[in-house]
Write an enzyme that holds these catalytic residues in place. Structure first.
Site, PDB file in Angstrom:
ATOM      1  N   CYS A 110       4.270  21.474  -9.707  1.00 24.15           N
ATOM      2  CA  CYS A 110       3.076  22.286 -10.003  1.00 24.15           C
ATOM      3  C   CYS A 110       2.627  23.137  -8.821  1.00 24.15           C
ATOM      4  O   CYS A 110       1.734  23.974  -8.979  1.00 24.15           O
ATOM      5  CB  CYS A 110       1.932  21.396 -10.473  1.00 24.15           C
ATOM      6  SG  CYS A 110       1.151  20.440  -9.153  1.00 24.15           S
ATOM      7  N   HIS A 162       0.817  -1.216   0.000  1.00 25.85           N
ATOM      8  CA  HIS A 162       0.000   0.000   0.000  1.00 25.85           C
ATOM      9  C   HIS A 162       0.851   1.266   0.000  1.00 25.85           C
ATOM     10  O   HIS A 162       0.349   2.344   0.315  1.00 25.85           O
ATOM     11  CB  HIS A 162      -0.934  -0.001   1.212  1.00 25.85           C
ATOM     12  CG  HIS A 162      -1.890  -1.162   1.224  1.00 25.85           C
ATOM     13  ND1 HIS A 162      -2.507  -1.620   2.364  1.00 25.85           N
ATOM     14  CD2 HIS A 162      -2.319  -1.970   0.221  1.00 25.85           C
ATOM     15  CE1 HIS A 162      -3.285  -2.656   2.060  1.00 25.85           C
ATOM     16  NE2 HIS A 162      -3.179  -2.890   0.767  1.00 25.85           N
ATOM     17  N   CYS A 212       3.942  20.037  -4.112  1.00 30.14           N
ATOM     18  CA  CYS A 212       4.572  19.411  -5.269  1.00 30.14           C
ATOM     19  C   CYS A 212       5.568  20.396  -5.861  1.00 30.14           C
ATOM     20  O   CYS A 212       5.204  21.535  -6.177  1.00 30.14           O
ATOM     21  CB  CYS A 212       3.509  19.043  -6.296  1.00 30.14           C
ATOM     22  SG  CYS A 212       4.213  18.532  -7.883  1.00 30.14           S
ATOM     23  N   CYS A 221       2.489  14.092  -5.850  1.00 28.15           N
ATOM     24  CA  CYS A 221       1.558  15.197  -6.090  1.00 28.15           C
ATOM     25  C   CYS A 221       0.129  14.705  -5.877  1.00 28.15           C
ATOM     26  O   CYS A 221      -0.212  13.568  -6.219  1.00 28.15           O
ATOM     27  CB  CYS A 221       1.743  15.700  -7.520  1.00 28.15           C
ATOM     28  SG  CYS A 221       0.602  17.029  -7.973  1.00 28.15           S
TER      29      CYS A 221
HETATM   30 ZN   LIG Z   1       2.204  18.375  -9.075  1.00 28.14          ZN
END
Ligand SMILES: [Zn+2]
Length: 279
Positions: free
Chosen positions: A175, A134, A172, A142
């Site tokens: 982004c 898992h 992240c 992200c």
């Molecule tokens: Zn990202």
């Protein structure tokens, strides 16, 4: 019960001593002797996190990837707390016993676990001989995700225990959205499985090298609620020359010729260690 367990420990020890490979499969019950909560049912979860009980939030609700979309400081309240907890935890002596057996008896060793806590790595098991079904709390991705990148969790989290909110949300680097743990959560369509897939391939190669050899599977604290680990044990146990030792205080049942030890992980491993010394 005690006399019954002693004869089971002896039989388990004989199986370990005769084996050529050791596969350790582990669920949440493995961590209990290190002091970790196993979130067993809502009661177990709320005992560990009383605030979530006041908010009416179950484990399934807390382990929901949507928090990272809508309220990442709340999502990280749970996972940041667990990051801190797992970093601070010392693996119980049963982990070292498993490594000792592999070294002393010359057994090839692999670990397959549903735990995301990194305790096997912490106890000195080789990272390339561990499958984390898992994922792991010690790795991030992200939330989107915008890309397939998985990176190390080097973040520090302060948690307000009145609100279970984190003082900090990792982002992240590509982004700028919130990052989340690389853990497969409930109803999770955004988990990046690439790291676990590489581990699965390593495990597959390990098992193909063991073809025709005597494999002992030592299964620890894996319940029926999330059956991934038990299914893996039984699949390997069905190979010729393989035998499963299922150590579980509540749900130890397994069909012959496999062995059922109705006790906790550390008690079971210590009992087998003692019996190994008497062989
Ligand atoms: Zn990202």
């Amino acid at each position: 019960m005690a006399a019954g367990l002693d004869s089971l420990f002896r039989e388990a020890a004989e199986t370990v001593a005769a084996a050529q490979a050791l596969v350790v499969t582990a669920g949440a019950g493995m961590g209990v002797d290190s002091g970790l909560p196993d979130f067993r049912g809502d009661t177990g979860f709320w005992r560990a996190y009383p605030l979530y009980q006041r908010l009416g939030i179950s484990f399934v609700d807390a382990a929901n990837p949507e928090h990272f979309e809508h309220d990442p400081a709340f999502g990280w309240g749970f996972y940041g707390h667990r990051t801190n907890l797992y970093r601070a935890t010392v693996p119980h002596p049963g982990f070292a016993l498993l490594r000792d057996w592999a070294a002393r008896l010359g057994l090839d060793l692999f670990v397959a676990t549903s735990n995301v806590d990194g305790q096997f790595q912490k106890a000195g098991f080789a990272d390339d001989a561990i499958l984390e079904f898992h994922g792991s709390i010690h790795h991030l991705q992200c939330t989107g995700p915008c890309c397939e990148r998985i990176w190390d969790n080097r973040e520090e989290f302060g948690i307000d225990h009145e609100t279970m909110r984190a003082d900090h949300v990792p982002l992240c680097p590509r982004c700028g959205r919130a990052a989340r743990p690389n853990i497969l959560m409930f109803g999770d369509y955004a988990w990046i499985g690439a790291r676990t897939a590489r581990q699965q391939e390593g495990f597959r190669q390990f098992l193909s090298r063991q073809s025709g050899r005597r494999i002992v599977v030592v299964e620890l604290g894996a319940g029926t609620a999330i059956p991934t680990v038990r299914a893996a044990s039984e699949r390997i146990g069905s190979l010729s020359g393989a035998r499963v030792i299922r150590i579980n205080p509540r749900e130890p049942e397994i069909r012959a010729p496999h062995l059922s030890l109705p006790c906790g992980a550390l008690e079971g491993l210590s009992g087998i260690e003692k019996a190994l010394g008497l062989l």
